[in-house]
Design a protein around this motif. Structure first.
Motif, PDB file in Angstrom:
ATOM      1  N   ARG A  23       0.743  -1.088   0.200  1.00  0.00           N
ATOM      2  CA  ARG A  23       0.260   0.055   0.125  1.00  0.00           C
ATOM      3  C   ARG A  23       0.846   1.166   0.062  1.00  0.00           C
ATOM      4  NH1 ARG A  23      -3.856   1.366   5.009  1.00  0.00           N
ATOM      5  NH2 ARG A  23      -1.940   1.822   5.806  1.00  0.00           N
ATOM      6  N   GLU A  24       0.635   2.192  -0.801  1.00  0.00           N
ATOM      7  CA  GLU A  24       1.169   3.539  -0.850  1.00  0.00           C
ATOM      8  C   GLU A  24       0.031   4.652  -0.912  1.00  0.00           C
ATOM      9  OE1 GLU A  24       3.631   3.529  -4.114  1.00  0.00           O
ATOM     10  OE2 GLU A  24       4.902   2.061  -3.526  1.00  0.00           O
ATOM     11  N   PRO A  25       0.444   5.796  -0.146  1.00  0.00           N
ATOM     12  CA  PRO A  25      -0.560   6.901  -0.423  1.00  0.00           C
ATOM     13  C   PRO A  25      -1.291   6.880  -1.946  1.00  0.00           C
ATOM     14  CG  PRO A  25       1.352   7.360   0.959  1.00  0.00           C
ATOM     15  CD  PRO A  25       1.424   6.076   0.271  1.00  0.00           C
ATOM     16  N   GLY A  26      -2.809   7.281  -1.625  1.00  0.00           N
ATOM     17  CA  GLY A  26      -3.242   7.414  -2.973  1.00  0.00           C
ATOM     18  C   GLY A  26      -3.495   6.205  -3.973  1.00  0.00           C
ATOM     19  N   THR A  27      -3.098   5.156  -3.636  1.00  0.00           N
ATOM     20  CA  THR A  27      -3.298   3.886  -4.556  1.00  0.00           C
ATOM     21  C   THR A  27      -4.479   3.452  -4.393  1.00  0.00           C
ATOM     22  OG1 THR A  27      -2.385   2.427  -2.834  1.00  0.00           O
ATOM     23  CG2 THR A  27      -0.907   3.462  -4.537  1.00  0.00           C
ATOM     24  N   THR A  28      -5.030   2.815  -5.366  1.00  0.00           N
ATOM     25  CA  THR A  28      -6.643   1.931  -5.435  1.00  0.00           C
ATOM     26  C   THR A  28      -6.314   0.679  -5.078  1.00  0.00           C
ATOM     27  OG1 THR A  28      -7.409   3.882  -6.669  1.00  0.00           O
ATOM     28  CG2 THR A  28      -8.455   1.854  -6.415  1.00  0.00           C
ATOM     29  N   PRO A  29      -7.065  -0.117  -4.305  1.00  0.00           N
ATOM     30  CA  PRO A  29      -6.827  -1.646  -4.147  1.00  0.00           C
ATOM     31  C   PRO A  29      -7.179  -2.367  -5.603  1.00  0.00           C
ATOM     32  CG  PRO A  29      -8.286  -0.623  -2.440  1.00  0.00           C
ATOM     33  CD  PRO A  29      -8.068   0.338  -3.442  1.00  0.00           C
ATOM     34  N   PRO A  30      -6.366  -3.468  -5.911  1.00  0.00           N
ATOM     35  CA  PRO A  30      -6.529  -4.015  -7.278  1.00  0.00           C
ATOM     36  C   PRO A  30      -7.613  -4.916  -7.311  1.00  0.00           C
ATOM     37  CG  PRO A  30      -5.103  -5.141  -5.867  1.00  0.00           C
ATOM     38  CD  PRO A  30      -5.313  -4.019  -5.007  1.00  0.00           C
ATOM     39  N   PRO A  31      -8.162  -5.099  -8.305  1.00  0.00           N
ATOM     40  CA  PRO A  31      -9.388  -5.846  -8.626  1.00  0.00           C
ATOM     41  C   PRO A  31      -9.225  -7.431  -8.161  1.00  0.00           C
ATOM     42  CG  PRO A  31      -8.426  -5.833 -10.689  1.00  0.00           C
ATOM     43  CD  PRO A  31      -7.590  -4.600  -9.846  1.00  0.00           C
ATOM     44  N   ASN A  32     -10.320  -7.929  -7.588  1.00  0.00           N
ATOM     45  CA  ASN A  32     -10.442  -9.533  -7.391  1.00  0.00           C
ATOM     46  C   ASN A  32     -10.504 -10.105  -8.348  1.00  0.00           C
ATOM     47  OD1 ASN A  32     -10.766 -11.653  -5.790  1.00  0.00           O
ATOM     48  ND2 ASN A  32     -12.524 -11.137  -5.003  1.00  0.00           N
ATOM     49  N   THR A  33      -9.501 -10.192  -9.015  1.00  0.00           N
ATOM     50  CA  THR A  33      -9.486 -11.288 -10.392  1.00  0.00           C
ATOM     51  C   THR A  33      -8.280 -12.146 -10.401  1.00  0.00           C
ATOM     52  OG1 THR A  33      -8.092  -9.556 -11.350  1.00  0.00           O
ATOM     53  CG2 THR A  33     -10.559  -9.334 -11.675  1.00  0.00           C
ATOM     54  N   ARG A  34      -8.295 -13.031 -11.177  1.00  0.00           N
ATOM     55  CA  ARG A  34      -7.279 -13.994 -11.333  1.00  0.00           C
ATOM     56  C   ARG A  34      -5.926 -13.304 -12.089  1.00  0.00           C
ATOM     57  NH1 ARG A  34      -8.755 -19.330 -10.747  1.00  0.00           N
ATOM     58  NH2 ARG A  34     -11.357 -19.624 -10.949  1.00  0.00           N
ATOM     59  N   SER A  35      -5.002 -13.740 -11.822  1.00  0.00           N
ATOM     60  CA  SER A  35      -3.661 -13.228 -12.360  1.00  0.00           C
ATOM     61  C   SER A  35      -2.960 -14.399 -12.725  1.00  0.00           C
ATOM     62  CB  SER A  35      -2.794 -12.497 -11.085  1.00  0.00           C
ATOM     63  OG  SER A  35      -1.533 -12.072 -11.886  1.00  0.00           O
ATOM     64  N   SER A  36      -2.832 -14.354 -14.305  1.00  0.00           N
ATOM     65  CA  SER A  36      -1.933 -15.203 -15.025  1.00  0.00           C
ATOM     66  C   SER A  36      -0.372 -15.012 -14.923  1.00  0.00           C
ATOM     67  CB  SER A  36      -2.525 -15.218 -16.417  1.00  0.00           C
ATOM     68  OG  SER A  36      -2.108 -13.959 -17.090  1.00  0.00           O
ATOM     69  N   SER A  37      -0.049 -13.528 -14.490  1.00  0.00           N
ATOM     70  CA  SER A  37       1.128 -13.238 -14.388  1.00  0.00           C
ATOM     71  C   SER A  37       1.760 -13.311 -13.059  1.00  0.00           C
ATOM     72  CB  SER A  37       1.320 -11.748 -14.962  1.00  0.00           C
ATOM     73  OG  SER A  37       0.658 -10.966 -14.214  1.00  0.00           O
ATOM     74  N   ALA A  38       1.147 -13.795 -12.034  1.00  0.00           N
ATOM     75  CA  ALA A  38       1.790 -14.070 -10.654  1.00  0.00           C
ATOM     76  C   ALA A  38       2.803 -14.962 -10.777  1.00  0.00           C
ATOM     77  CB  ALA A  38       0.630 -14.366  -9.748  1.00  0.00           C
ATOM     78  N   LEU A  39       3.845 -14.717  -9.721  1.00  0.00           N
ATOM     79  CA  LEU A  39       5.171 -15.516  -9.737  1.00  0.00           C
ATOM     80  C   LEU A  39       4.642 -17.015  -9.554  1.00  0.00           C
ATOM     81  CD1 LEU A  39       7.210 -13.475  -6.977  1.00  0.00           C
ATOM     82  CD2 LEU A  39       7.742 -13.778  -9.318  1.00  0.00           C
ATOM     83  N   PRO A  40       5.387 -17.832 -10.437  1.00  0.00           N
ATOM     84  CA  PRO A  40       4.985 -19.249 -10.457  1.00  0.00           C
ATOM     85  C   PRO A  40       5.405 -19.892  -9.208  1.00  0.00           C
ATOM     86  CG  PRO A  40       6.984 -18.906 -11.650  1.00  0.00           C
ATOM     87  CD  PRO A  40       6.411 -17.475 -11.427  1.00  0.00           C
ATOM     88  N   GLU A  41       6.222 -19.502  -8.334  1.00  0.00           N
ATOM     89  CA  GLU A  41       6.252 -19.854  -7.150  1.00  0.00           C
ATOM     90  C   GLU A  41       5.142 -19.804  -6.157  1.00  0.00           C
ATOM     91  OE1 GLU A  41       8.483 -17.846  -8.495  1.00  0.00           O
ATOM     92  OE2 GLU A  41      10.182 -18.837  -9.293  1.00  0.00           O
ATOM     93  N   PHE A  42       4.604 -18.467  -6.168  1.00  0.00           N
ATOM     94  CA  PHE A  42       3.670 -18.039  -5.315  1.00  0.00           C
ATOM     95  C   PHE A  42       2.504 -19.094  -5.143  1.00  0.00           C
ATOM     96  CE2 PHE A  42       0.100 -15.609  -3.765  1.00  0.00           C
ATOM     97  CZ  PHE A  42       0.413 -15.126  -2.521  1.00  0.00           C
ATOM     98  N   ILE A  43       1.829 -19.233  -4.049  1.00  0.00           N
ATOM     99  CA  ILE A  43       0.738 -20.192  -3.893  1.00  0.00           C
ATOM    100  C   ILE A  43      -0.358 -19.349  -3.333  1.00  0.00           C
ATOM    101  CG2 ILE A  43      -0.415 -22.396  -2.883  1.00  0.00           C
ATOM    102  CD1 ILE A  43       2.433 -23.404  -3.048  1.00  0.00           C
ATOM    103  N   ILE A  44      -0.264 -19.091  -1.850  1.00  0.00           N
ATOM    104  CA  ILE A  44      -1.109 -18.194  -1.055  1.00  0.00           C
ATOM    105  C   ILE A  44      -0.613 -17.590  -0.101  1.00  0.00           C
ATOM    106  CG2 ILE A  44      -1.516 -20.393   0.506  1.00  0.00           C
ATOM    107  CD1 ILE A  44      -4.474 -19.672   0.538  1.00  0.00           C
ATOM    108  N   ALA A  45      -1.303 -16.369   0.337  1.00  0.00           N
ATOM    109  CA  ALA A  45      -0.943 -15.720   1.438  1.00  0.00           C
ATOM    110  C   ALA A  45      -2.329 -15.320   2.174  1.00  0.00           C
ATOM    111  CB  ALA A  45      -0.329 -14.162   0.822  1.00  0.00           C
ATOM    112  N   HIS A  46      -2.273 -15.291   3.676  1.00  0.00           N
ATOM    113  CA  HIS A  46      -3.344 -15.022   4.563  1.00  0.00           C
ATOM    114  C   HIS A  46      -2.834 -14.124   5.441  1.00  0.00           C
ATOM    115  CE1 HIS A  46      -2.636 -17.637   7.919  1.00  0.00           C
ATOM    116  NE2 HIS A  46      -2.326 -18.722   7.128  1.00  0.00           N
ATOM    117  N   GLU A  47      -3.802 -13.209   6.138  1.00  0.00           N
ATOM    118  CA  GLU A  47      -3.408 -12.147   7.010  1.00  0.00           C
ATOM    119  C   GLU A  47      -3.316 -12.999   8.444  1.00  0.00           C
ATOM    120  OE1 GLU A  47      -5.122  -8.093   8.240  1.00  0.00           O
ATOM    121  OE2 GLU A  47      -6.462  -9.418   7.639  1.00  0.00           O
TER     122      GLU A  47
END
Length: 295
Positions: free
Chosen positions: A10-34
């Protein structure tokens, strides 16, 4: 967070990204949870309730292989404000939800949510009836639910014990009715057994709704004392004359004591290391879990 679209720091003035699939996400990445909140980012299923990573907040990230995450340098005059964990809107009768620092992520895939209605809310419930997480449902869209575990640093049981079966209900606001859910797990998911595991991940592919049923546990009159103790715990209660199985496990989910049926009104853990243990009483229709401390 470069290389991990659509989520970012998060940076000041930014808008949250849409809730959509991402084909360009890192191939090593699986999931993150708070940690301590309801936010989940799981690009494979199009789930993004984290929206963006917040400096100062804590997240559990699962990757498949070595991966580097680089946060941009903070500006010299920037101040990181306190972060309030994300909590789903709760318009259910399940008013008190216990949020702790340990959780198990459950994903309800599109095929499961398509059988529900707009506005339905799924809740996870322990065998003692405590609600430990909710998810608001949009039919045909995958939904993520962080199911919270017991905080071993507190006295009362405030979440799932490691190895405890997962149970779900759905609340339908339109008719103010709640229903039990029977669910089917994806056998290829990391935790397909339907039991709570710290930082676990389960995928539910199908579900059916049954009649609402709030169990009345016949074991509620059982009491354990003293607690804490040096390892000897006494059991009292009218239910002792039932055919009860007793299982004791440590915070790693390992069974350290077991009786079936119960043969004594004492449980001897004096040969176990000091620490926290969970005593599980089981009959054919009821279950009761108590947290005890060996000094």
């Amino acid at each position: 967070m470069p290389g991990l679209p659509p989520i970012s720091v998060r940076e000041p003035g930014t808008t949250p990204p849409p809730n959509t699939r991402s084909s360009s996400a890192l191939p090593e990445f699986i999931i993150a949870h708070e940690i301590g909140g309801g936010g989940i980012y799981y690009p494979e299923y199009g789930i993004n309730t984290i929206n963006y990573f917040v400096p100062g907040a804590a997240y559990y990230v699962k990757v498949d292989g070595n991966t580097n995450f680089t946060f941009p340098a903070c500006a010299g005059a920037s101040i990181v404000s306190a972060h309030k964990p994300l909590r789903p809107q709760n318009n259910t009768p399940w008013y008190k939800i216990n949020y702790t620092g340990v959780s198990h992520t459950v994903v309800f895939a599109e095929g499961a949510t398509s059988q529900l209605e707009q506005g339905d809310v799924i809740g996870a419930f322990t065998q003692l009836g405590s609600c430990t997480g909710i998810a608001n449902i949009t039919p045909g869209t995958a939904a993520g639910l962080n199911v919270f575990g017991d905080d071993i640093t507190t006295g009362p049981i405030d979440g799932y014990a490691n190895g405890e079966p997962l149970n779900f209900k759905v609340f339908r606001p339109g008719c103010a009715t709640q229903y039990n859910l029977d669910v089917v797990y994806d056998p290829s998911s990391p935790n397909a057994e339907g039991i709570f595991s710290v930082n676990g991940l389960s995928i539910i592919t199908n579900l059916t709704m049954g009649a609402s049923n709030i169990a009345v546990h016949s074991l509620n009159n059982l009491n354990i004392y003293p607690n804490p103790s040096k390892g000897i715990f006494n059991i009292t209660g009218k239910s002792l004359n039932q055919d009860i199985e007793v299982v004791v496990f440590n915070t790693h989910g390992q069974v350290v004591y077991q009786q079936k049926p119960i043969q004594s009104n004492k449980i001897d853990l004096s040969d176990q290391p000091r620490g926290i243990y969970f005593i599980k009483f089981i009959t054919g229709t009821s279950l009761k879990i108590e947290k005890v401390v060996v000094e």
